[in-house]
Write a protein that holds these residues in place. Structure first.
Motif, PDB file in Angstrom:
ATOM      1  N   ASP A 206     -94.702  -6.428   0.853  1.00 45.62           N
ATOM      2  CA  ASP A 206     -93.869  -5.179   1.753  1.00 45.62           C
ATOM      3  C   ASP A 206     -93.521  -4.159   1.334  1.00 45.62           C
ATOM      4  O   ASP A 206     -94.084  -3.894  -0.681  1.00 45.62           O
ATOM      5  CB  ASP A 206     -92.561  -5.767   1.548  1.00 45.62           C
ATOM      6  N   ALA A 207     -93.211  -2.492   1.368  1.00 48.19           N
ATOM      7  CA  ALA A 207     -92.686  -1.480   0.480  1.00 48.19           C
ATOM      8  C   ALA A 207     -91.290  -1.745   0.249  1.00 48.19           C
ATOM      9  O   ALA A 207     -91.322  -1.491  -0.629  1.00 48.19           O
ATOM     10  CB  ALA A 207     -93.131  -1.199   1.572  1.00 48.19           C
ATOM     11  N   HIS A 208     -90.653  -3.069   0.364  1.00 50.89           N
ATOM     12  CA  HIS A 208     -89.522  -3.646   0.173  1.00 50.89           C
ATOM     13  C   HIS A 208     -89.432  -4.187  -0.648  1.00 50.89           C
ATOM     14  O   HIS A 208     -89.995  -4.991  -0.320  1.00 50.89           O
ATOM     15  CB  HIS A 208     -88.900  -3.155   1.537  1.00 50.89           C
ATOM     16  N   ASP A 210     -86.726  -6.489   0.140  1.00 47.69           N
ATOM     17  CA  ASP A 210     -85.606  -7.575   0.004  1.00 47.69           C
ATOM     18  C   ASP A 210     -85.151  -9.134  -0.459  1.00 47.69           C
ATOM     19  O   ASP A 210     -85.218  -9.972  -0.207  1.00 47.69           O
ATOM     20  CB  ASP A 210     -86.753  -7.824   1.445  1.00 47.69           C
ATOM     21  N   ASP A 313     -94.497  -8.367   5.309  1.00 48.75           N
ATOM     22  CA  ASP A 313     -94.188  -7.313   6.299  1.00 48.75           C
ATOM     23  C   ASP A 313     -95.117  -5.850   6.549  1.00 48.75           C
ATOM     24  O   ASP A 313     -95.866  -5.570   5.368  1.00 48.75           O
ATOM     25  CB  ASP A 313     -93.131  -6.437   5.484  1.00 48.75           C
ATOM     26  N   ASP A 315     -95.368  -3.183   7.219  1.00 48.94           N
ATOM     27  CA  ASP A 315     -95.199  -1.670   7.087  1.00 48.94           C
ATOM     28  C   ASP A 315     -95.661  -1.696   5.532  1.00 48.94           C
ATOM     29  O   ASP A 315     -95.520  -0.993   5.022  1.00 48.94           O
ATOM     30  CB  ASP A 315     -92.799  -1.652   6.472  1.00 48.94           C
ATOM     31  N   THR A 327     -88.829  -0.876   9.178  1.00 50.01           N
ATOM     32  CA  THR A 327     -88.363   0.608   7.976  1.00 50.01           C
ATOM     33  C   THR A 327     -89.493   1.181   7.259  1.00 50.01           C
ATOM     34  O   THR A 327     -89.844   0.688   6.108  1.00 50.01           O
ATOM     35  CB  THR A 327     -87.180  -0.082   6.977  1.00 50.01           C
TER      36      THR A 327
HETATM   37 MN   LIG Z   1     -89.713  -3.761   4.370  1.00 51.33          MN
END
Ligand SMILES: [Mn+2]
Length: 402
Positions: A206-208, A210, A313, A315, A327
């Motif tokens: 994921d870029a994030h 979470d 994800d 992304d 996102t």
């Molecule tokens: Mn993400």
């Protein structure tokens, strides 16, 4: 010569399933199916039993479809389940259409030409019974109801038997979920904890993070001392929520591909993430350490024995290649790098996986995002089948040595 060989290839490719079908049928209705009928069915299957990539009803990789939630007698080793839920996303909605688009973009994965040259097996013609389980119909109007429905659905699907278990599978079927926004990982992890009786390690691409506390979003509103707790269920807090419920194995979970902006004016988000037991591999590291060291670090944390839930994800891939996501964040990995990393992780003991945050309304004209998601699905299925194959082989070798 080549043109002539194609129909021959198609006919021979579908001969085995057609025989199995006709004979299975004959057993069930021995008094009504005579030899002529069997021959006729075989003829029909020889002629029409195989689809082109562009023909047929859209299931993942043309796999057989059963609505697994309502057909408890249909066993499977690996089930593809859609979770078309996107009302917990913080930016771009649309991931409710993710499962449809990923299925459509898996159309060129057809069993007669799905030998994975990177892995050395064809996952669709090996030992495993792999089916498309359809979707979980979760409410788009009420997130509390939707979370309840998805939790019930994953627990129900966890009751399905594996008809061809390998040792590593221990009789258990496995699910690959197609999201949906990332919040669908919470009900999936609830069911896995119940099924395996222990918290599960998570490998999270994921870029994030979470793992954000839900109160870090503006929706965590308190008015006249009424706390609107339902707003806590959001896609950026999914692993905070799962951690708070004790679903995630402490100290053995990994984020990879991170490049998110953080809250406030310091690294507090990272510190809170560390406190929740996570190890982080930033997206930029791949330029300094390379794909193989990314793989080595992940395997070093997770090993080959502990049960792992792998959550992708989409992304994590750069928005230049995978723009259709909830996102988007610039500076991500390439689709090729992601495929190489996933192939390098085939030794993991995967007990479940998801591919989430594909939002088709934002896709490009080649549908590159959903195409990447479908390919990653193929790689994950390959890994599950290959591990089972090797465990079956180990068992046979051990018997031979006795
Ligand atoms: Mn993400």
């Amino acid at each position: 010569m080549y043109l002539l060989s194609i129909p021959t290839l198609l006919a021979s490719a579908c001969l085995l399933p057609s025989l199995a079908y006709a004979h299975g049928h004959a057993h069930a209705h021995a008094d009504t199916l005579d030899a002529d009928k069997i021959a006729y069915l075989e003829q029909l299957h020889a002629k029409w039993g195989t689809d082109w990539s562009f023909s047929g009803i859209s299931t993942f990789a043309h796999l057989p479809h059963f609505k697994c939630l309502t057909q408890p007698d249909e066993d499977f080793d690996i089930g593809i389940i859609g979770a078309p839920f996107d009302t917990a996303v913080s930016y771009r909605p649309g991931a409710r259409f993710g499962p449809r688009s990923i299925r459509a973009n898996s159309a060129r994965q057809i069993s007669f030409r799905s030998f994975n040259a990177r892995a050395g097996i064809n996952p669709y013609t090996s030992w495993a019974r792999i089916v498309d389980c359809g979707d979980i119909p979760a409410s788009p109007f009420d997130n509390a109801l939707a979370l309840h429905q998805m939790s019930e659905a994953y627990i129900e699907l966890g009751k399905r038997n594996a008809p061809n278990p390998s040792d590593g599978y221990r009789g258990k079927s496995r699910l690959l979920s197609l999201g949906g926004d990332h919040s669908i990982a919470l009900p999936a992890l609830r069911a896995l904890k119940e099924r395996y009786g222990q918290p599960i390690s998570v490998l999270h691409f994921d870029a994030h993070l979470d793992t954000w506390h839900p109160a870090k979003y503006p929706s965590a509103w308190i008015d006249d001392d009424v706390e609107f707790a339902q707003s806590y269920f959001n896609h950026g807090s999914v692993f905070w929520l799962a951690g708070a419920e004790g679903l995630i194995a402490n100290g053995s979970s990994v984020h990879a591909g991170l490049r998110t902006r953080l809250s406030g004016g310091d690294w507090a988000d990272y510190e809170e993430d560390t406190q929740q037991g996570w190890y982080r591999i930033p997206a930029d590291d791949i330029d300094d350490i390379g794909v193989q060291t990314v793989i080595d670090r992940i395997m070093g944390k997770l090993g080959t024995e502990r049960p792992v839930y792998l959550s992708i994800d989409i992304d994590v891939i750069d928005p230049g290649m995978a723009p259709a996501t909830g996102t988007p964040e610039p500076g991500g990995w390439t689709t090729r790098e992601m495929i190489r990393i996933i192939r390098g992780l085939e030794g993991l003991n995967l007990v479940g996986a998801d591919i989430v945050e594909v939002s088709p309304p934002y896709d490009d004209r080649v549908e590159g995002t959903a195409l990447a998601a479908a390919q990653l699905g193929y790689e994950l299925i390959t890994s599950m089948v290959k591990r089972g194959l090797e465990e079956k082989k180990d068992k046979t070798d051990a018997k031979d040595e006795l």
